[in-house]
Design a protein around this motif. Sequence first.
Motif, short mmCIF file in Angstrom:
data_model
loop_
_atom_site.label_atom_id
_atom_site.label_comp_id
_atom_site.label_asym_id
_atom_site.label_seq_id
_atom_site.Cartn_x
_atom_site.Cartn_y
_atom_site.Cartn_z
N PRO A 69 25.59 82.03 -126.08
CA PRO A 69 25.51 81.51 -124.70
C PRO A 69 24.33 82.09 -123.92
O PRO A 69 23.88 81.50 -122.95
N LYS A 70 23.83 83.26 -124.37
CA LYS A 70 22.73 83.89 -123.61
C LYS A 70 21.36 83.55 -124.20
O LYS A 70 20.33 84.03 -123.72
N ALA A 71 21.34 82.74 -125.26
CA ALA A 71 20.06 82.45 -125.92
C ALA A 71 19.15 81.62 -125.02
O ALA A 71 19.61 80.91 -124.12
N VAL A 72 17.85 81.72 -125.28
CA VAL A 72 16.88 80.84 -124.63
C VAL A 72 16.76 79.59 -125.51
O VAL A 72 16.48 79.70 -126.71
N VAL A 73 17.02 78.43 -124.92
CA VAL A 73 17.00 77.19 -125.70
C VAL A 73 15.75 76.38 -125.34
O VAL A 73 15.52 76.07 -124.17
N VAL A 74 14.97 76.06 -126.37
CA VAL A 74 13.71 75.37 -126.16
C VAL A 74 13.79 73.98 -126.81
O VAL A 74 14.04 73.86 -128.01
N ALA A 75 13.57 72.94 -126.00
CA ALA A 75 13.53 71.57 -126.52
C ALA A 75 12.08 71.14 -126.59
O ALA A 75 11.33 71.30 -125.63
N ASP A 92 22.02 73.23 -120.52
CA ASP A 92 21.97 73.97 -121.79
C ASP A 92 20.54 74.16 -122.31
O ASP A 92 20.34 74.75 -123.37
N ILE A 93 19.56 73.60 -121.60
CA ILE A 93 18.16 73.72 -122.06
C ILE A 93 17.37 74.54 -121.04
O ILE A 93 17.41 74.27 -119.84
N ASP A 94 16.66 75.56 -121.54
CA ASP A 94 15.91 76.44 -120.63
C ASP A 94 14.44 76.04 -120.52
O ASP A 94 13.82 76.19 -119.49
N ILE A 95 13.88 75.57 -121.65
CA ILE A 95 12.45 75.24 -121.65
C ILE A 95 12.28 73.86 -122.28
O ILE A 95 12.80 73.61 -123.38
N ALA A 96 11.56 72.98 -121.59
CA ALA A 96 11.30 71.63 -122.12
C ALA A 96 9.80 71.48 -122.33
O ALA A 96 9.02 71.61 -121.39
N ILE A 97 9.42 71.24 -123.58
CA ILE A 97 7.99 71.10 -123.90
C ILE A 97 7.77 69.75 -124.58
O ILE A 97 8.32 69.48 -125.65
N GLY A 98 6.99 68.90 -123.94
CA GLY A 98 6.75 67.57 -124.50
C GLY A 98 5.66 67.59 -125.55
O GLY A 98 5.18 68.65 -125.97
N ASN A 99 5.24 66.40 -125.98
CA ASN A 99 4.17 66.32 -126.96
C ASN A 99 2.84 66.71 -126.31
O ASN A 99 2.68 66.63 -125.11
#
Length: 441
Positions: A69-75, A92-99
């Motif tokens: 639950p404490k993880a950093v989630v990167v999409a 549930d997502i901390d970082i969103a990085i597109g193309n």
Amino acid sequence: MKNVALHNLGCKVNAYEMDFIQQNLLKKGYNVVPFDEYADIYIVNTCTVTNIADRKSRQMLHRCKQLNPKAVVVALGCYVQTDSKGVIGDPDIDIAIGNNNKSKAVEIIEEYLAGETAKKVDCIIDINDVKNPCPYESMSIEKTIEHSRAYIKIQDGCNQFCTYCIIPYARGRVRSRRQEEILEEVRTLSSNGYKEVVLTGIHIGSYGMDFKDGSDLMSLLEEIDKVPGIERVRISSLEPGTMTKEFIERLKNLKKICQHFHLSLQSGCDSVLKRMNRKYKTADFTASVENLRKAFDRPAITTDVIAGFPGETEAEFEETADFIRKIGFYEIHLFPYSRRHGTVADKMEGQLTRKEKTDRVKKLSEIEREMTRAYEESFIGEKVSVLFEEPREIKGQSYMIGHTDRYLTVALKSDEDLKNIIKEVKLSGFLADGIMAGEEA
Ligand code: SF4
């Protein structure tokens, strides 16, 4: 150091980009752990090609906080690009990085960990901004994580707009990688022991159309052909528009080109091809295959076919089945048509039921099975070169498994580690379905 777990979805281009990220993480000292283990950071490289791919991407992203639950989630990637609002709004997502921002992924994560950025990081550009087209995003790999052959990305984006495909909206317009940069990567891979490279991209037939210096796919192939140490060059997928008579004339002069050509068909019926907005007719496809067969000895012709495209009548389907038999493919990647919201085909009349689509796939796969067997049988008794990749136990015996340049799978009884060695063997028959038996030549 922190533990990072990675999960990749989708195509070979995504896999290449994930290899690059993993390479950077390892260089910086992170521990890469399996995705189902406890980790400090989870990175999911998403896919959006169908509604199912979107769902899978979301499922994988939501699994991360359950594992820690404490993880950093990167999409990352395509699904992030097409559903940016949903991803940014997802708690549930901390970082969103597109193309076109994946090359900076590790730096972005480190800034986040150091508390230098906002609580939620959003690195999604407008990939479809035609007024400010994005440049090719530079990445380079020295090793591939899982394969003994190296996939090399040479191009990104697509301008074709097939009616069933969302990819041009997720990946943007065509941008090609500089020839010198590709050659540098091929030389590095060669010095790291790789013998085979596979050129990959989103639409590699468009390679070079954005260059003004005249360099194109053929000139790239001619240069790669000269790189010492590389013994095989494979092209992942082309279309009849690229596989012209002139192109094949030059192709046959290349010493290292694999006699395996993946020509994307999608349908063997002209009216369906038109509704798909494919830019060729079946006659063009036939001409490409005939020219390849004149230039090469029994080249392996493989393809992709979508069964049950909206409005595909029984007669249109039969046309495709007949066309497939007429061409005689080695292998076909068969897909039931899968709806993707946001595409033209999704709104077309005459959507087929799931059963109709799977029945059609089944019929085509029966035809494929016969063609595959006939093609493989035509090599029994002949000597072939095999690039060995991995040991495998078959029926209690130790074998080394590899592929010929036509991509036949061959097993040779051996206790020796032949990994990454090219060796001549004689084909004596079949060891299992899809695996040919080799003997010392
Ligand atoms: S060529 Fe067609 S199917 Fe392939 S990525 Fe482009 S739009 Fe999609």
